[in-house]
Design an enzyme around this catalytic site. Structure first.
Site, PDB file in Angstrom:
ATOM      1  N   ARG A  27       0.836  -1.214   0.000  1.00  0.00           N
ATOM      2  CA  ARG A  27       0.000   0.000   0.000  1.00  0.00           C
ATOM      3  C   ARG A  27       0.868   1.260   0.000  1.00  0.00           C
ATOM      4  NH1 ARG A  27      -0.413   4.647   2.683  1.00  0.00           N
ATOM      5  NH2 ARG A  27       0.053   3.547   4.610  1.00  0.00           N
ATOM      6  N   ASP A  28       1.583   1.506   1.080  1.00  0.00           N
ATOM      7  CA  ASP A  28       2.388   2.740   1.161  1.00  0.00           C
ATOM      8  C   ASP A  28       3.488   2.707   0.104  1.00  0.00           C
ATOM      9  OD1 ASP A  28       3.242   5.171   2.133  1.00  0.00           O
ATOM     10  OD2 ASP A  28       3.450   4.528   4.203  1.00  0.00           O
ATOM     11  N   HIS A 223       5.180   4.343  12.708  1.00  0.00           N
ATOM     12  CA  HIS A 223       5.234   4.299  11.241  1.00  0.00           C
ATOM     13  C   HIS A 223       6.281   5.304  10.786  1.00  0.00           C
ATOM     14  CE1 HIS A 223       3.019   3.953   7.248  1.00  0.00           C
ATOM     15  NE2 HIS A 223       3.594   5.123   7.075  1.00  0.00           N
ATOM     16  N   HIS A 225       9.100   6.772   8.209  1.00  0.00           N
ATOM     17  CA  HIS A 225       9.752   6.843   6.901  1.00  0.00           C
ATOM     18  C   HIS A 225      11.225   7.148   7.168  1.00  0.00           C
ATOM     19  CE1 HIS A 225       6.259   6.594   4.109  1.00  0.00           C
ATOM     20  NE2 HIS A 225       5.611   6.843   5.226  1.00  0.00           N
ATOM     21  N   CYS A 256       4.676   9.129   0.139  1.00  0.00           N
ATOM     22  CA  CYS A 256       3.284   9.555   0.098  1.00  0.00           C
ATOM     23  C   CYS A 256       3.136  10.515  -1.070  1.00  0.00           C
ATOM     24  CB  CYS A 256       2.868  10.234   1.406  1.00  0.00           C
ATOM     25  SG  CYS A 256       1.176  10.848   1.317  1.00  0.00           S
ATOM     26  N   ASN A 265       9.415   3.875   3.476  1.00  0.00           N
ATOM     27  CA  ASN A 265       9.272   3.506   4.891  1.00  0.00           C
ATOM     28  C   ASN A 265      10.537   2.802   5.361  1.00  0.00           C
ATOM     29  OD1 ASN A 265       6.424   3.250   3.573  1.00  0.00           O
ATOM     30  ND2 ASN A 265       6.046   3.482   5.760  1.00  0.00           N
TER      31      ASN A 265
HETATM   32  P1  HMG Z   1     -13.012  14.881  -2.384  1.00  0.00           P
HETATM   33  O1  HMG Z   1     -12.694  15.326  -3.762  1.00  0.00           O
HETATM   34  O2  HMG Z   1     -13.197  15.909  -1.319  1.00  0.00           O
HETATM   35  O3  HMG Z   1     -14.237  13.875  -2.434  1.00  0.00           O
HETATM   36  O4  HMG Z   1     -11.846  13.888  -1.954  1.00  0.00           O
HETATM   37  P2  HMG Z   1     -15.768  14.136  -2.187  1.00  0.00           P
HETATM   38  O5  HMG Z   1     -16.152  13.567  -0.887  1.00  0.00           O
HETATM   39  O6  HMG Z   1     -16.100  15.585  -2.458  1.00  0.00           O
HETATM   40  O7  HMG Z   1     -16.422  13.265  -3.369  1.00  0.00           O
HETATM   41  C1  HMG Z   1     -16.186  13.613  -4.736  1.00  0.00           C
HETATM   42  C2  HMG Z   1     -16.472  12.408  -5.627  1.00  0.00           C
HETATM   43  O8  HMG Z   1     -15.534  11.371  -5.337  1.00  0.00           O
HETATM   44  C3  HMG Z   1     -17.864  11.799  -5.418  1.00  0.00           C
HETATM   45  O9  HMG Z   1     -18.287  11.322  -6.689  1.00  0.00           O
HETATM   46  C4  HMG Z   1     -17.602  10.622  -4.526  1.00  0.00           C
HETATM   47  O10 HMG Z   1     -18.537   9.564  -4.675  1.00  0.00           O
HETATM   48  C5  HMG Z   1     -16.235  10.162  -5.013  1.00  0.00           C
HETATM   49  P3  HMG Z   1     -19.445  12.080  -7.504  1.00  0.00           P
HETATM   50  O11 HMG Z   1     -20.619  12.087  -6.592  1.00  0.00           O
HETATM   51  O12 HMG Z   1     -18.887  13.471  -7.750  1.00  0.00           O
HETATM   52  O13 HMG Z   1     -19.566  11.253  -8.741  1.00  0.00           O
HETATM   53  N1  HMG Z   1     -15.513   9.475  -3.933  1.00  0.00           N
HETATM   54  C6  HMG Z   1     -14.991   8.243  -4.005  1.00  0.00           C
HETATM   55  N2  HMG Z   1     -14.922   7.339  -4.998  1.00  0.00           N
HETATM   56  C7  HMG Z   1     -14.323   6.171  -4.712  1.00  0.00           C
HETATM   57  N3  HMG Z   1     -13.806   5.865  -3.498  1.00  0.00           N
HETATM   58  C8  HMG Z   1     -13.860   6.749  -2.501  1.00  0.00           C
HETATM   59  C9  HMG Z   1     -14.454   7.995  -2.748  1.00  0.00           C
HETATM   60  N4  HMG Z   1     -14.656   9.073  -1.958  1.00  0.00           N
HETATM   61  C10 HMG Z   1     -15.315   9.975  -2.690  1.00  0.00           C
HETATM   62  N5  HMG Z   1     -13.354   6.427  -1.301  1.00  0.00           N
HETATM   63  C11 HMG Z   1     -11.110  11.995  -0.641  1.00  0.00           C
HETATM   64  C12 HMG Z   1     -11.829  13.339  -0.626  1.00  0.00           C
HETATM   65  C13 HMG Z   1     -10.912  11.594   0.803  1.00  0.00           C
HETATM   66  C14 HMG Z   1     -11.981  10.978  -1.366  1.00  0.00           C
HETATM   67  C15 HMG Z   1      -9.769  12.160  -1.398  1.00  0.00           C
HETATM   68  O14 HMG Z   1      -9.095  13.235  -0.809  1.00  0.00           O
HETATM   69  C16 HMG Z   1      -8.894  10.944  -1.337  1.00  0.00           C
HETATM   70  O15 HMG Z   1      -9.214   9.889  -1.910  1.00  0.00           O
HETATM   71  N6  HMG Z   1      -7.726  11.041  -0.654  1.00  0.00           N
HETATM   72  C17 HMG Z   1      -6.819   9.904  -0.500  1.00  0.00           C
HETATM   73  C18 HMG Z   1      -5.392  10.365  -0.421  1.00  0.00           C
HETATM   74  C19 HMG Z   1      -4.484   9.185  -0.132  1.00  0.00           C
HETATM   75  O16 HMG Z   1      -4.835   8.034  -0.329  1.00  0.00           O
HETATM   76  N7  HMG Z   1      -3.243   9.476   0.349  1.00  0.00           N
HETATM   77  C20 HMG Z   1      -2.278   8.472   0.657  1.00  0.00           C
HETATM   78  C21 HMG Z   1      -2.605   7.690   1.910  1.00  0.00           C
HETATM   79  S1  HMG Z   1      -2.171   8.536   3.403  1.00  0.00           S
HETATM   80  C22 HMG Z   1      -0.490   8.151   3.663  1.00  0.00           C
HETATM   81  O17 HMG Z   1       0.152   7.608   2.806  1.00  0.00           O
HETATM   82  C23 HMG Z   1       0.129   8.422   5.016  1.00  0.00           C
HETATM   83  C24 HMG Z   1       0.324   7.140   5.846  1.00  0.00           C
HETATM   84  O18 HMG Z   1       1.198   6.238   5.193  1.00  0.00           O
HETATM   85  C25 HMG Z   1       0.900   7.495   7.238  1.00  0.00           C
HETATM   86  C26 HMG Z   1       2.127   8.415   7.173  1.00  0.00           C
HETATM   87  O19 HMG Z   1       3.136   8.064   6.533  1.00  0.00           O
HETATM   88  O20 HMG Z   1       2.041   9.475   7.792  1.00  0.00           O
HETATM   89  C27 HMG Z   1      -1.007   6.412   6.080  1.00  0.00           C
HETATM   90 MG    MG Z   2       3.376   6.337   5.239  1.00  0.00          MG
END
Ligand code: HMG
Ligand code: MG
Length: 316
Positions: A27-28, A223, A225, A256, A265
């Site tokens: 995933r990450d 967690h 990096h 990320c 990581n």
């Molecule tokens: P948004 O644009 O604000 O979404 O994004 P929304 O709620 O306004 O919805 C817009 C449209 O997207 C809608 O469709 C929803 O249905 C659709 P429409 O009605 O316009 O046709 N939608 C989705 N479709 C599929 N799956 C979904 C989904 N949600 C809404 N889940 C949102 C907000 C949260 C969705 C977006 O910002 C997002 O997907 N962000 C993910 C970012 C991400 O994955 N980042 C990496 C992971 S975090 C990380 O790596 C850190 C970590 O490792 C820890 C660390 O290292 O610190 C964990």
């Molecule tokens: Mg991470």
């Protein structure tokens, strides 16, 4: 090093006898690859990780496919992981930001999810398109519904030790969001050093502050990096504090996409090398895991950044 490709075992006092590695490479790691890895290769990667003895393997994310195109195949991948269960008692948690993501994950039978919050406003906006409090509100029904369905919930908290836009992040700010996440009903909290700037004293100070605020060490994972080469030292500080859940990524894959300065990581092999030497049980076979990362590096067309993978794979 010995001829066997394992370190000499010399235990040190004050460490837990066994820890659980929460493997995040699929995933990450893969969310940050420039190319999109074929779904079949991802499935094979997860199966090999399970065969190496990893018992928690974060499989993918049910986020918006436009935000993380690398994991847009979650619907295709997750059902392909059925055979991983045959390898042993392996948990395959997935990232879920909102109810839409939860619906998708539950429809495929996911038994563990992770919501992912931020200690800082800038990263919350960039990663989730929300303020910190709006993201907590977004997670609230997700956690409640997951718990009702008997699904295990992890709460990630990013930027716990520093933020590329905001700089230093006060411990009290992290504690506030951590408590709020745990207050939603998360089973565990993973402290993210998203850009790898933590140092061991900072880790100990944050863990102590969380304990004081009522978050017990037993619910906390770390967690790290490895941007500044501190991930192993930080992990050792966390283990000395009593932490028994450590996130790591096979071969050191990772980063990320919404925090450009984040690198991979902590490499799972580097972690297992240290823990094997310390006599801390992980259940992981270092040789099988290294072979998996060498194979994955071939799929990605570049060498693994893990020092242990490089050392062991160049050994005669
Ligand atoms: P948004 O644009 O604000 O979404 O994004 P929304 O709620 O306004 O919805 C817009 C449209 O997207 C809608 O469709 C929803 O249905 C659709 P429409 O009605 O316009 O046709 N939608 C989705 N479709 C599929 N799956 C979904 C989904 N949600 C809404 N889940 C949102 C907000 C949260 C969705 C977006 O910002 C997002 O997907 N962000 C993910 C970012 C991400 O994955 N980042 C990496 C992971 S975090 C990380 O790596 C850190 C970590 O490792 C820890 C660390 O290292 O610190 C964990
Ligand atoms: Mg991470």
């Amino acid at each position: 090093m010995t001829d066997t490709g394992l370190p000499m075992r010399v235990p040190a006092p004050g460490l837990p006898p066994r820890i659980r590695i929460h493997e995040v490479g699929a995933r990450d790691g893969l969310q940050n690859e420039k190319s999109v890895v074929p779904t079949g290769v991802k499935a094979e990667f997860v199966r090999r990780l399970a065969e190496a003895g990893l018992s928690t393997i974060e499989a993918t994310s049910f986020v918006h496919p436009k935000w993380v195109p690398q994991l847009a195949d979650a619907e295709q991948l997750f059902p392909m992981l059925g055979d991983v269960a045959d390898v042993g008692d392996v948990a395959l948690p997935v990232l879920v930001p909102n109810e839409r993501g939860l619906d998708r994950a539950l429809a495929l039978g996911a038994r563990g999810i992770a919501v992912f919050g931020s200690a800082t406003e800038t990263f919350a906006a960039r990663n989730l398109n929300r303020t910190v409090d709006e993201s907590l509100a977004m997670f609230e029904p997700v956690v409640a519904r997951a718990k009702d369905a008997g699904v295990h919930v992890r709460g990630y908290l990013s930027m716990c030790f520093g933020d590329p836009w905001e700089g230093a992040v006060p411990v009290a700010q992290v504690v506030r969001v951590a408590r709020a996440l745990m207050g939603l009903g998360c089973d565990e909290l993973s402290l993210g050093d998203t850009i790898g700037v933590a140092t061991p004293g900072h880790v100990t100070a944050l863990l102590a502050a969380l304990n004081e605020a009522g978050v017990p060490t037993g619910t906390i994972g770390v967690h790290f990096h490895d941007t500044y080469g501190q991930a192993l030292s930080n992990t050792l500080a966390a283990l000395q504090h009593g932490v028994t859940t450590v996130d790591a990524s096979a071969g050191g894959l990772g980063g990320c996409p919404y925090a450009k300065s984040a690198t991979g990581n902590l490499a799972t092999e580097d972690l297992v090398w240290m823990l094997d030497g310390l006599g801390v049980e992980t259940g992981v076979d270092l040789g099988t895991l290294t072979a998996t990362s060498v194979w994955m590096a071939e799929q990605l067309g570049r060498p693994s950044p893990s020092r242990t993978v490089r050392a062991l794979s160049h050994k005669e």
